[in-house]
Design a protein around this motif. Structure first.
Motif, PDB file in Angstrom:
ATOM      1  N   ASP A 171       0.802  -1.214   0.000  1.00  0.00           N
ATOM      2  CA  ASP A 171       0.000   0.000   0.000  1.00  0.00           C
ATOM      3  C   ASP A 171       0.842   1.274   0.000  1.00  0.00           C
ATOM      4  OD1 ASP A 171       0.918  -0.647   2.556  1.00  0.00           O
ATOM      5  OD2 ASP A 171      -0.683   0.460   3.537  1.00  0.00           O
ATOM      6  N   VAL A 172       2.168   1.139  -0.111  1.00  0.00           N
ATOM      7  CA  VAL A 172       3.055   2.306  -0.169  1.00  0.00           C
ATOM      8  C   VAL A 172       3.627   2.396  -1.580  1.00  0.00           C
ATOM      9  CG1 VAL A 172       5.118   3.421   0.754  1.00  0.00           C
ATOM     10  CG2 VAL A 172       3.632   2.091   2.278  1.00  0.00           C
ATOM     11  N   ASN A 173       3.438   3.529  -2.227  1.00  0.00           N
ATOM     12  CA  ASN A 173       3.926   3.724  -3.592  1.00  0.00           C
ATOM     13  C   ASN A 173       5.295   4.389  -3.592  1.00  0.00           C
ATOM     14  OD1 ASN A 173       1.525   2.739  -4.828  1.00  0.00           O
ATOM     15  ND2 ASN A 173       0.540   4.727  -4.456  1.00  0.00           N
ATOM     16  N   ALA A 174       6.082   4.090  -4.614  1.00  0.00           N
ATOM     17  CA  ALA A 174       7.387   4.733  -4.767  1.00  0.00           C
ATOM     18  C   ALA A 174       7.204   6.182  -5.186  1.00  0.00           C
ATOM     19  CB  ALA A 174       8.215   3.987  -5.808  1.00  0.00           C
ATOM     20  N   ASP A 175       8.007   7.066  -4.578  1.00  0.00           N
ATOM     21  CA  ASP A 175       7.989   8.481  -4.949  1.00  0.00           C
ATOM     22  C   ASP A 175       8.998   8.776  -6.054  1.00  0.00           C
ATOM     23  OD1 ASP A 175       6.137   9.225  -2.863  1.00  0.00           O
ATOM     24  OD2 ASP A 175       7.788   8.900  -1.460  1.00  0.00           O
ATOM     25  N   TYR A 176      10.071   8.015  -6.061  1.00  0.00           N
ATOM     26  CA  TYR A 176      11.166   8.270  -6.994  1.00  0.00           C
ATOM     27  C   TYR A 176      11.642   6.919  -7.511  1.00  0.00           C
ATOM     28  CZ  TYR A 176      15.639  10.319  -8.614  1.00  0.00           C
ATOM     29  OH  TYR A 176      16.706  10.731  -9.354  1.00  0.00           O
ATOM     30  N   VAL A 177      11.438   6.652  -8.786  1.00  0.00           N
ATOM     31  CA  VAL A 177      11.849   5.400  -9.405  1.00  0.00           C
ATOM     32  C   VAL A 177      13.140   5.641 -10.181  1.00  0.00           C
ATOM     33  CG1 VAL A 177      11.221   3.566 -11.005  1.00  0.00           C
ATOM     34  CG2 VAL A 177       9.466   4.608  -9.567  1.00  0.00           C
ATOM     35  N   VAL A 178      14.195   4.895  -9.833  1.00  0.00           N
ATOM     36  CA  VAL A 178      15.492   5.048 -10.491  1.00  0.00           C
ATOM     37  C   VAL A 178      15.535   4.124 -11.701  1.00  0.00           C
ATOM     38  CG1 VAL A 178      17.989   4.966 -10.200  1.00  0.00           C
ATOM     39  CG2 VAL A 178      16.519   5.511  -8.235  1.00  0.00           C
ATOM     40  N   PRO A 179      15.667   4.651 -12.913  1.00  0.00           N
ATOM     41  CA  PRO A 179      15.656   3.811 -14.114  1.00  0.00           C
ATOM     42  C   PRO A 179      16.807   2.802 -14.117  1.00  0.00           C
ATOM     43  CG  PRO A 179      15.426   6.140 -14.675  1.00  0.00           C
ATOM     44  CD  PRO A 179      15.817   6.076 -13.231  1.00  0.00           C
ATOM     45  N   ASN A 180      16.552   1.614 -14.624  1.00  0.00           N
ATOM     46  CA  ASN A 180      17.570   0.580 -14.854  1.00  0.00           C
ATOM     47  C   ASN A 180      18.360   0.229 -13.591  1.00  0.00           C
ATOM     48  OD1 ASN A 180      18.928  -1.247 -16.634  1.00  0.00           O
ATOM     49  ND2 ASN A 180      20.692   0.121 -16.635  1.00  0.00           N
ATOM     50  N   ALA A 181      17.725   0.318 -12.437  1.00  0.00           N
ATOM     51  CA  ALA A 181      18.445   0.063 -11.184  1.00  0.00           C
ATOM     52  C   ALA A 181      17.806  -1.088 -10.439  1.00  0.00           C
ATOM     53  CB  ALA A 181      18.454   1.314 -10.316  1.00  0.00           C
ATOM     54  N   TRP A 182      18.670  -1.857  -9.726  1.00  0.00           N
ATOM     55  CA  TRP A 182      18.219  -2.963  -8.907  1.00  0.00           C
ATOM     56  C   TRP A 182      18.381  -2.579  -7.443  1.00  0.00           C
ATOM     57  CZ3 TRP A 182      20.777  -7.456  -6.375  1.00  0.00           C
ATOM     58  CH2 TRP A 182      19.848  -8.440  -6.010  1.00  0.00           C
ATOM     59  N   HIS A 183      18.526  -3.562  -6.549  1.00  0.00           N
ATOM     60  CA  HIS A 183      18.554  -3.348  -5.105  1.00  0.00           C
ATOM     61  C   HIS A 183      19.913  -2.840  -4.619  1.00  0.00           C
ATOM     62  CE1 HIS A 183      16.441  -3.934  -1.324  1.00  0.00           C
ATOM     63  NE2 HIS A 183      17.507  -4.510  -0.799  1.00  0.00           N
ATOM     64  N   SER A 184      20.954  -3.089  -5.352  1.00  0.00           N
ATOM     65  CA  SER A 184      22.302  -2.731  -4.918  1.00  0.00           C
ATOM     66  C   SER A 184      22.530  -1.226  -4.995  1.00  0.00           C
ATOM     67  CB  SER A 184      23.341  -3.454  -5.787  1.00  0.00           C
ATOM     68  OG  SER A 184      24.649  -3.034  -5.456  1.00  0.00           O
ATOM     69  N   THR A 185      23.332  -0.710  -4.048  1.00  0.00           N
ATOM     70  CA  THR A 185      23.777   0.679  -4.115  1.00  0.00           C
ATOM     71  C   THR A 185      25.269   0.763  -4.445  1.00  0.00           C
ATOM     72  OG1 THR A 185      24.295   0.809  -1.737  1.00  0.00           O
ATOM     73  CG2 THR A 185      22.039   1.339  -2.415  1.00  0.00           C
ATOM     74  N   ASN A 186      25.829  -0.351  -4.897  1.00  0.00           N
ATOM     75  CA  ASN A 186      27.221  -0.374  -5.341  1.00  0.00           C
ATOM     76  C   ASN A 186      27.266   0.088  -6.790  1.00  0.00           C
ATOM     77  OD1 ASN A 186      29.852  -0.995  -6.150  1.00  0.00           O
ATOM     78  ND2 ASN A 186      29.954  -2.821  -4.861  1.00  0.00           N
ATOM     79  N   PRO A 187      27.926   1.215  -7.081  1.00  0.00           N
ATOM     80  CA  PRO A 187      27.938   1.729  -8.458  1.00  0.00           C
ATOM     81  C   PRO A 187      28.628   0.795  -9.443  1.00  0.00           C
ATOM     82  CG  PRO A 187      29.492   2.939  -7.081  1.00  0.00           C
ATOM     83  CD  PRO A 187      28.691   2.078  -6.153  1.00  0.00           C
TER      84      PRO A 187
END
Length: 340
Positions: A274-290
């Motif tokens: 029931d919580v929607n995303a405010d900001y969707v990052v294109p072409n990104a998965w769960h990792s925050t490792n660049p």
């Protein structure tokens, strides 16, 4: 230094610290050390561990699994990461930080340090991080599937916490828990509550990733129940950014930005529907490792800068406006400004 090289150096340092940890609590060291090493490897996949410098690795290795400890990461090139054993130690030191962060996934200091440094680079000020750690209750919860469904099953973790706390009572060091204080929540959550409840805590930006969002939510709900006045003051200024898992926050907190990767099925499994995303990052998965393959890692510093620039705190009349995606932000902000 590559992520693999950083991880190898940290694991080597942890191996050197193992005898001291074994003497401190043989049972927990024997049971949990292999799992905590695995979690450090997970953190190398999901966090920007290259943000940790060579000079910081020896100290980081010793603190790798200290659940509830606090580290402070200055922006890149502005000093070394430093550690505090407890919330009171941190507050007594008078640390001036611009954000409080909570990482998830592996829950080690390695991931927490990489994530906090990314946030520090985004805001240009030091960022504090509460180390989630990985105790016996986490291992038992994971065995029942809680690792993949923590949004729904985290309460199971608390069922095992009295057992987890009982094993800590054999610890010889200053980490030993208060004999008169019953285990109510995990140590990382208790540390967060202690920080947020204290008027001395300077930061109003709270940033979580993955399971760290749930830890943050639990702390805020507990604080709301225990200290409504402090909650009201904190909610009036706090900005919350969640990345990689959409978890409900207490109603007083209206200035919340939920960030998700467009390809993050793992985060979706662990989010409230029931919580929607405010900001969707294109072409990104769960990792925050660049360095995640195919450029699918969320670049935290960049995303956080953009989020804080595009999403400003609105007065109460506009605070319920949910920004559905990054593409809608300019139009919605223009409409909000005209409404004033």
């Amino acid at each position: 230094m590559s992520s693999f090289a950083t991880l190898s150096a940290v694991q080597l340092g942890r191996f050197g610290a193992l005898p001291e940890k074994f003497v401190d609590n043989p049972f927990r060291s024997a049971v949990l050390d292999p799992l905590q090493r695995r979690n450090a490897a997970l953190d190398a996949v999901f966090y920007d561990v290259d943000a940790v410098t060579v000079d910081e690795i020896p100290n980081l290795s010793f603190w790798l699994a200290r659940e509830g400890a606090i580290l402070v990461a200055p922006p890149t090139g502005e000093g070394l990461i430093r550690f505090h054993l407890s919330a009171e130690d941190f507050l007594a030191a008078g640390e001036d930080v611009g954000a409080l962060t909570v990482a998830g996934v592996g829950g080690t200091a390695l991931g927490a340090a990489g994530f906090a440094r990314n946030v520090a680079d985004a805001i240009g000020r030091p960022a504090a991080a509460v180390i989630s750690g990985y105790g016996l209750s986490d291992a038992l919860t994971e065995a029942l599937g809680g690792f993949f469904w923590f949004g729904a099953l985290n309460s199971i973790r608390h069922f095992f916490e009295p057992l987890d706390e009982a094993t800590k009572r054999f610890t010889r060091s200053e980490e030993r828990p208060d004999e008169n204080e019953p285990a109510r929540t995990s140590r990382d959550t208790e540390t967060l509550i202690a920080l947020l409840a204290d008027e001395r805590f300077p930061a109003d930006l709270l940033v979580g990733h993955s399971k760290g969002n749930l830890v943050l939510s639990e702390a805020l709900y507990a604080l709301a129940a225990e200290n409504p006045m402090r909650t009201a003051r904190l909610a009036s200024t706090a900005r919350i950014v969640t990345i990689g898992a959409m978890i409900g926050m207490p109603p007083p907190y209206q200035n919340v930005i939920d960030v998700m990767g467009a390809l993050d099925w793992f985060g979706a499994l662990n989010s409230r529907p029931d919580v929607n995303a405010d900001y969707v990052v294109p072409n990104a998965w769960h990792s925050t490792n660049p360095d995640f393959p195919f450029g699918m890692g969320i670049k935290v510093a960049q995303v956080l800068r953009e989020a804080l620039e595009r999403f400003t705190r609105r007065p109460t009349a506009q605070s319920n406006m949910r920004l559905v995606s990054a593409l809608d932000a300019p139009q919605l902000l223009t409409a909000a400004l005209r409404a004033e």
